[in-house]
Design a protein around this motif. Structure first.
Motif, PDB file in Angstrom:
ATOM      1  N   GLU A  50       0.826  -1.211   0.000  1.00 21.90           N
ATOM      2  CA  GLU A  50       0.000   0.000   0.000  1.00 21.90           C
ATOM      3  C   GLU A  50       0.855   1.254   0.000  1.00 21.90           C
ATOM      4  O   GLU A  50       0.578   2.208   0.725  1.00 21.90           O
ATOM      5  CB  GLU A  50      -0.960  -0.027   1.189  1.00 21.90           C
ATOM      6  N   ILE A  51       1.885   1.253  -0.815  1.00 17.74           N
ATOM      7  CA  ILE A  51       2.748   2.431  -0.917  1.00 17.74           C
ATOM      8  C   ILE A  51       1.975   3.564  -1.598  1.00 17.74           C
ATOM      9  O   ILE A  51       1.321   3.355  -2.620  1.00 17.74           O
ATOM     10  CB  ILE A  51       4.032   2.082  -1.696  1.00 17.74           C
ATOM     11  N   GLU A  52       2.057   4.734  -1.035  1.00 21.98           N
ATOM     12  CA  GLU A  52       1.333   5.895  -1.585  1.00 21.98           C
ATOM     13  C   GLU A  52       2.235   6.802  -2.407  1.00 21.98           C
ATOM     14  O   GLU A  52       1.763   7.544  -3.279  1.00 21.98           O
ATOM     15  CB  GLU A  52       0.711   6.701  -0.444  1.00 21.98           C
ATOM     16  N   ALA A  53       3.524   6.800  -2.111  1.00 24.60           N
ATOM     17  CA  ALA A  53       4.458   7.680  -2.818  1.00 24.60           C
ATOM     18  C   ALA A  53       5.876   7.256  -2.451  1.00 24.60           C
ATOM     19  O   ALA A  53       6.090   6.475  -1.515  1.00 24.60           O
ATOM     20  CB  ALA A  53       4.230   9.135  -2.424  1.00 24.60           C
ATOM     21  N   LEU A  54       6.826   7.746  -3.211  1.00 23.05           N
ATOM     22  CA  LEU A  54       8.237   7.568  -2.880  1.00 23.05           C
ATOM     23  C   LEU A  54       8.862   8.942  -2.693  1.00 23.05           C
ATOM     24  O   LEU A  54       8.394   9.931  -3.269  1.00 23.05           O
ATOM     25  CB  LEU A  54       8.979   6.825  -3.996  1.00 23.05           C
ATOM     26  N   GLU A  55       9.901   8.961  -1.883  1.00 26.15           N
ATOM     27  CA  GLU A  55      10.628  10.216  -1.680  1.00 26.15           C
ATOM     28  C   GLU A  55      12.097   9.952  -1.983  1.00 26.15           C
ATOM     29  O   GLU A  55      12.711   9.082  -1.354  1.00 26.15           O
ATOM     30  CB  GLU A  55      10.452  10.702  -0.243  1.00 26.15           C
ATOM     31  N   TYR A  56      12.635  10.665  -2.962  1.00 19.83           N
ATOM     32  CA  TYR A  56      14.019  10.473  -3.382  1.00 19.83           C
ATOM     33  C   TYR A  56      14.896  11.561  -2.779  1.00 19.83           C
ATOM     34  O   TYR A  56      14.550  12.744  -2.801  1.00 19.83           O
ATOM     35  CB  TYR A  56      14.128  10.515  -4.906  1.00 19.83           C
ATOM     36  N   GLU A  57      16.039  11.118  -2.246  1.00 19.17           N
ATOM     37  CA  GLU A  57      16.996  12.063  -1.665  1.00 19.17           C
ATOM     38  C   GLU A  57      18.346  11.889  -2.348  1.00 19.17           C
ATOM     39  O   GLU A  57      18.804  10.764  -2.582  1.00 19.17           O
ATOM     40  CB  GLU A  57      17.135  11.810  -0.163  1.00 19.17           C
ATOM     41  N   THR A  58      18.984  12.985  -2.674  1.00 23.58           N
ATOM     42  CA  THR A  58      20.300  12.941  -3.301  1.00 23.58           C
ATOM     43  C   THR A  58      21.002  14.268  -3.096  1.00 23.58           C
ATOM     44  O   THR A  58      20.439  15.214  -2.538  1.00 23.58           O
ATOM     45  CB  THR A  58      20.174  12.642  -4.814  1.00 23.58           C
ATOM     46  N   ASP A  59      22.250  14.325  -3.538  1.00 23.65           N
ATOM     47  CA  ASP A  59      22.951  15.591  -3.705  1.00 23.65           C
ATOM     48  C   ASP A  59      23.024  15.825  -5.208  1.00 23.65           C
ATOM     49  O   ASP A  59      23.614  15.008  -5.931  1.00 23.65           O
ATOM     50  CB  ASP A  59      24.354  15.517  -3.088  1.00 23.65           C
ATOM     51  N   VAL A  60      22.420  16.891  -5.672  1.00 24.05           N
ATOM     52  CA  VAL A  60      22.248  17.083  -7.116  1.00 24.05           C
ATOM     53  C   VAL A  60      23.590  17.082  -7.844  1.00 24.05           C
ATOM     54  O   VAL A  60      23.745  16.455  -8.903  1.00 24.05           O
ATOM     55  CB  VAL A  60      21.470  18.386  -7.398  1.00 24.05           C
ATOM     56  N   GLU A  61      24.580  17.757  -7.275  1.00 23.88           N
ATOM     57  CA  GLU A  61      25.876  17.852  -7.958  1.00 23.88           C
ATOM     58  C   GLU A  61      26.528  16.474  -8.102  1.00 23.88           C
ATOM     59  O   GLU A  61      27.009  16.105  -9.178  1.00 23.88           O
ATOM     60  CB  GLU A  61      26.797  18.802  -7.203  1.00 23.88           C
ATOM     61  N   LEU A  62      26.543  15.716  -7.003  1.00 25.48           N
ATOM     62  CA  LEU A  62      27.144  14.376  -7.059  1.00 25.48           C
ATOM     63  C   LEU A  62      26.389  13.479  -8.026  1.00 25.48           C
ATOM     64  O   LEU A  62      26.979  12.739  -8.812  1.00 25.48           O
ATOM     65  CB  LEU A  62      27.150  13.735  -5.665  1.00 25.48           C
ATOM     66  N   ALA A  63      25.068  13.528  -7.950  1.00 29.73           N
ATOM     67  CA  ALA A  63      24.250  12.643  -8.784  1.00 29.73           C
ATOM     68  C   ALA A  63      24.374  13.008 -10.267  1.00 29.73           C
ATOM     69  O   ALA A  63      24.521  12.124 -11.117  1.00 29.73           O
ATOM     70  CB  ALA A  63      22.796  12.702  -8.333  1.00 29.73           C
ATOM     71  N   GLU A  64      24.334  14.287 -10.573  1.00 32.36           N
ATOM     72  CA  GLU A  64      24.417  14.679 -11.986  1.00 32.36           C
ATOM     73  C   GLU A  64      25.788  14.334 -12.561  1.00 32.36           C
ATOM     74  O   GLU A  64      25.898  13.928 -13.722  1.00 32.36           O
ATOM     75  CB  GLU A  64      24.123  16.170 -12.136  1.00 32.36           C
ATOM     76  N   ARG A  65      26.822  14.452 -11.732  1.00 32.74           N
ATOM     77  CA  ARG A  65      28.160  14.097 -12.214  1.00 32.74           C
ATOM     78  C   ARG A  65      28.210  12.613 -12.579  1.00 32.74           C
ATOM     79  O   ARG A  65      28.797  12.225 -13.587  1.00 32.74           O
ATOM     80  CB  ARG A  65      29.193  14.428 -11.129  1.00 32.74           C
ATOM     81  N   ARG A  66      27.582  11.773 -11.767  1.00 32.83           N
ATOM     82  CA  ARG A  66      27.556  10.335 -12.058  1.00 32.83           C
ATOM     83  C   ARG A  66      26.737  10.037 -13.318  1.00 32.83           C
ATOM     84  O   ARG A  66      27.075   9.156 -14.101  1.00 32.83           O
ATOM     85  CB  ARG A  66      26.991   9.564 -10.862  1.00 32.83           C
ATOM     86  N   ILE A  67      25.656  10.762 -13.513  1.00 33.17           N
ATOM     87  CA  ILE A  67      24.841  10.517 -14.707  1.00 33.17           C
ATOM     88  C   ILE A  67      25.596  10.940 -15.970  1.00 33.17           C
ATOM     89  O   ILE A  67      25.517  10.271 -17.007  1.00 33.17           O
ATOM     90  CB  ILE A  67      23.480  11.240 -14.580  1.00 33.17           C
ATOM     91  N   LEU A 134       6.686   5.602   1.289  1.00 36.81           N
ATOM     92  CA  LEU A 134       5.710   6.257   2.144  1.00 36.81           C
ATOM     93  C   LEU A 134       4.366   5.554   2.018  1.00 36.81           C
ATOM     94  O   LEU A 134       3.907   5.270   0.906  1.00 36.81           O
ATOM     95  CB  LEU A 134       5.545   7.734   1.765  1.00 36.81           C
ATOM     96  N   TRP A 135       3.752   5.259   3.142  1.00 29.73           N
ATOM     97  CA  TRP A 135       2.413   4.687   3.157  1.00 29.73           C
ATOM     98  C   TRP A 135       1.603   5.391   4.235  1.00 29.73           C
ATOM     99  O   TRP A 135       2.144   6.219   4.989  1.00 29.73           O
ATOM    100  CB  TRP A 135       2.481   3.172   3.397  1.00 29.73           C
ATOM    101  N   GLN A 136       0.319   5.055   4.301  1.00 30.24           N
ATOM    102  CA  GLN A 136      -0.564   5.703   5.273  1.00 30.24           C
ATOM    103  C   GLN A 136      -0.010   5.513   6.687  1.00 30.24           C
ATOM    104  O   GLN A 136       0.056   4.396   7.176  1.00 30.24           O
ATOM    105  CB  GLN A 136      -1.967   5.097   5.172  1.00 30.24           C
ATOM    106  N   GLY A 137       0.417   6.584   7.302  1.00 28.31           N
ATOM    107  CA  GLY A 137       0.872   6.517   8.683  1.00 28.31           C
ATOM    108  C   GLY A 137       2.306   6.088   8.894  1.00 28.31           C
ATOM    109  O   GLY A 137       2.717   5.872  10.044  1.00 28.31           O
ATOM    110  N   GLY A 138       3.092   5.950   7.845  1.00 29.26           N
ATOM    111  CA  GLY A 138       4.467   5.530   8.074  1.00 29.26           C
ATOM    112  C   GLY A 138       5.359   5.704   6.861  1.00 29.26           C
ATOM    113  O   GLY A 138       4.904   6.059   5.773  1.00 29.26           O
ATOM    114  N   SER A 139       6.641   5.439   7.049  1.00 34.86           N
ATOM    115  CA  SER A 139       7.605   5.497   5.955  1.00 34.86           C
ATOM    116  C   SER A 139       8.879   4.783   6.384  1.00 34.86           C
ATOM    117  O   SER A 139       9.124   4.604   7.582  1.00 34.86           O
ATOM    118  CB  SER A 139       7.932   6.948   5.571  1.00 34.86           C
ATOM    119  N   ALA A 140       9.655   4.358   5.401  1.00 37.19           N
ATOM    120  CA  ALA A 140      10.929   3.685   5.695  1.00 37.19           C
ATOM    121  C   ALA A 140      11.803   3.729   4.458  1.00 37.19           C
ATOM    122  O   ALA A 140      11.310   3.797   3.325  1.00 37.19           O
ATOM    123  CB  ALA A 140      10.686   2.232   6.111  1.00 37.19           C
ATOM    124  N   TRP A 141      13.117   3.677   4.683  1.00 35.75           N
ATOM    125  CA  TRP A 141      14.039   3.573   3.552  1.00 35.75           C
ATOM    126  C   TRP A 141      13.833   2.231   2.880  1.00 35.75           C
ATOM    127  O   TRP A 141      13.620   1.216   3.547  1.00 35.75           O
ATOM    128  CB  TRP A 141      15.491   3.687   4.016  1.00 35.75           C
TER     129      TRP A 141
END
Lengths: 169, 80
Positions: A50-67, A134-141
């Motif tokens: 019952e996942i409602e959404a995902l939340e992505y975290e990164t450092d834009v500079e590091l990530a774009e350099r890798r891409i 993210l789900w109703q009432g909670g979240s986890a990596w």
């Protein structure tokens, strides 16, 4: 959307992605194939249904350099590619929205399919990006943790029994 | 002194994403970070990769005030 570059287009942003716009951008007169891959947010993962959404975290500079490194490696492995776009969301992404869009154009379909598959595999393995479910009432990596690989260490594309069914969806 | 960048579970465990910490090497900076943020951060650090100025680095590397040390826990993939 910002002014589009000519051959390689890398973006990490919190705004929705447009696969149609990127497909149009990658279309070139000398390319008979344009492959577009959209990685979507789905409502299930491992034992969660019952996942409602995902939340992505990164450092834009590091990530774009890798891409940028991923695209450079793709152009080494497939020498006749046209345009390549890799756009990734950060922050909250809702169900059925694209978290990532990859578009590769090439004169023929073989290299376009192969390079697009390489790019998404490399994004998953080589880019410092963390996903929170993210789900109703909670979240986890997300629990599918693995060490970040160097782009040059990505294996060549071989059918993998564990992932080939997902790759064909 | 170096700039510390903590991401994902490392940021969550430390309670902060960016910091400046005294130390002449990566090891010294991270030892001070563990003292500052506690055992929860130490647990995440143990399984994390360390990048220095955007590239994988060694813990004995010397660092200065313009160097960035990033703590990168295992990743969960960018999409499906």
């Amino acid at each position: 959307m910002e002014s589009a570059p000519t051959l390689d287009w890398v973006s990490i942003a919190s705004t929705p992605l447009s696969s149609a716009e990127l497909t149009t951008w990658a279309t070139r007169a000398n390319c008979g194939a344009v492959v577009t891959f959209c990685g979507m947010v789905r409502d299930n993962s491992h034992d969660l249904e019952e996942i409602e959404a995902l939340e992505y975290e990164t450092d834009v500079e590091l990530a774009e350099r890798r891409i940028v490194d991923i695209i450079a490696e793709a152009r080494i492995r497939w020498t006749n590619l046209g345009a390549i776009a890799i756009h990734h969301r950060m922050g909250r992404v809702e169900l059925s929205e694209s978290a990532v869009v990859i578009v590769v154009s090439a004169p023929h379909r073989g290299p376009a399919f192969e390079a697009a598959a390489f790019c998404i595999d490399a994004v998953k393995s080589c880019v410092p990006m963390w996903k929170r479910e993210l789900w109703q009432g909670g979240s986890a990596w997300s629990e599918e943790g693995r060490a970040i690989m160097k782009v040059q260490e990505m294996p060549s594309l071989e059918p993998d029994p564990e992932t080939s069914s997902a790759r064909t969806q | 002194m170096a700039r510390l960048l903590l991401l994902g579970p490392a940021r969550e465990a430390a309670g902060i994403g960016n910091d400046e910490i005294d130390g002449n090497s990566v090891t010294e900076v991270l030892q001070e970070a563990v003292r500052r943020y506690g055992t929860g951060f130490e647990d995440v650090l143990r399984i994390s990769q360390i990048w220095i100025n955007g590239e994988p680095g060694e813990s004995r590397t010397s660092v200065g005030p313009h160097d960035q040390i990033a703590v990168l826990p295992p990743i969960s993939g960018g999409c499906n």
